[in-house]
Scaffold this motif. Structure first.
Motif, mmCIF file in Angstrom:
data_model
loop_
_atom_site.group_PDB
_atom_site.id
_atom_site.type_symbol
_atom_site.label_atom_id
_atom_site.label_comp_id
_atom_site.label_asym_id
_atom_site.label_seq_id
_atom_site.Cartn_x
_atom_site.Cartn_y
_atom_site.Cartn_z
ATOM 1 N N LYS A 71 0.814 -1.219 0.000
ATOM 2 C CA LYS A 71 0.000 0.000 0.000
ATOM 3 C C LYS A 71 0.850 1.274 0.000
ATOM 4 N N VAL A 72 1.926 1.306 0.795
ATOM 5 C CA VAL A 72 2.730 2.535 0.821
ATOM 6 C C VAL A 72 3.494 2.706 -0.485
ATOM 7 N N THR A 73 3.909 1.617 -1.100
ATOM 8 C CA THR A 73 4.604 1.718 -2.381
ATOM 9 C C THR A 73 3.679 2.320 -3.432
ATOM 10 N N GLU A 74 2.446 1.873 -3.452
ATOM 11 C CA GLU A 74 1.474 2.402 -4.416
ATOM 12 C C GLU A 74 1.234 3.897 -4.179
ATOM 13 N N ARG A 75 1.107 4.306 -2.915
ATOM 14 C CA ARG A 75 0.900 5.731 -2.613
ATOM 15 C C ARG A 75 2.113 6.556 -3.053
ATOM 16 N N GLN A 78 2.326 7.088 -6.732
ATOM 17 C CA GLN A 78 1.345 8.069 -7.190
ATOM 18 C C GLN A 78 1.594 9.450 -6.588
ATOM 19 N N ASN A 79 2.733 9.606 -5.938
ATOM 20 C CA ASN A 79 3.144 10.872 -5.315
ATOM 21 C C ASN A 79 2.125 11.374 -4.281
ATOM 22 N N GLN A 80 1.527 10.433 -3.551
ATOM 23 C CA GLN A 80 0.600 10.771 -2.477
ATOM 24 C C GLN A 80 1.334 10.661 -1.144
ATOM 25 N N ILE A 106 12.389 2.361 0.069
ATOM 26 C CA ILE A 106 11.453 2.839 -0.959
ATOM 27 C C ILE A 106 11.422 4.363 -0.971
ATOM 28 N N GLU A 107 11.333 4.978 0.211
ATOM 29 C CA GLU A 107 11.313 6.437 0.283
ATOM 30 C C GLU A 107 12.593 7.026 -0.314
ATOM 31 N N ARG A 108 13.726 6.440 0.003
ATOM 32 C CA ARG A 108 14.992 6.941 -0.543
ATOM 33 C C ARG A 108 15.072 6.696 -2.056
ATOM 34 N N GLY A 109 14.544 5.562 -2.496
ATOM 35 C CA GLY A 109 14.531 5.250 -3.919
ATOM 36 C C GLY A 109 13.694 6.225 -4.724
ATOM 37 N N PHE A 110 12.648 6.736 -4.125
ATOM 38 C CA PHE A 110 11.802 7.738 -4.767
ATOM 39 C C PHE A 110 12.242 9.151 -4.412
#
Length: 169
Positions: A71-75, A78-80, A106-110
């Protein structure tokens, strides 16, 4: 002598703030909180408390760390925003510690500049190893579930920890 009395949580040592202190330091309601916990009763208690006390506008529940990561990856894709992550340490499939480490990756990757605060909770004591986890996944806090506490008592302690975590942001 002239020292001030400071109340602490008996389970985790957290400094407990008075209602007046909380009102003096307003915290805006969080837009989106995601909580991962394998107990449906505790998930319901967390969601209800956060919405009733005006902490969060939306609380999404996950039954394990794998669902949380999905769920957090999907958000994030989508830049949510994710305002707060609440993770039980002991969950089936993917525990809270591993989920938090993956979430930070994931946060660092984005290329997220501001990391989402994480709140861990468990029935286990916060030992030196877990303190390293908190440091690595910062901003992060820990709350002990309190083995003898009712869901309402846990909700009150949870509120105190969330308040402190957000006040530090």
């Amino acid at each position: 002598s002239e020292g001030e009395e400071i109340a602490h949580c008996a389970n985790c040592g957290l400094i407990l703030h008075t209602e007046e202190e909380k009102k003096a330091q307003k915290i805006r309601p969080l837009q989106y909180v995601i909580a991962a916990e394998d107990s449906p009763l505790l998930l319901k208690t967390i969601s209800k408390m956060m919405q009733e006390r005006g902490i969060a506008k939306q609380v999404e529940s996950c039954k394990n760390g794998e669902e949380f990561i999905s769920k957090v990856t999907e958000r994030i894709k989508q830049n949510q925003p994710v305002s707060l992550a609440i993770l039980d340490v002991a969950m089936p499939i993917l525990n809270g510690i591993n989920a938090a480490v993956i979430f930070r990756a994931i946060e660092r990757g984005f290329d997220r500049r501001r990391l989402t605060p994480i709140l861990f909770f468990t029935a286990y004591k916060c030992d030196d190893t877990f303190k390293k986890v908190l440091k690595y996944t910062a901003p992060a806090k820990y709350i002990n579930k309190g083995t003898g506490s009712s869901p309402e008592q846990f909700a009150d302690r949870l509120y105190q920890v969330i308040y402190q975590l957000l006040a530090e942001q």
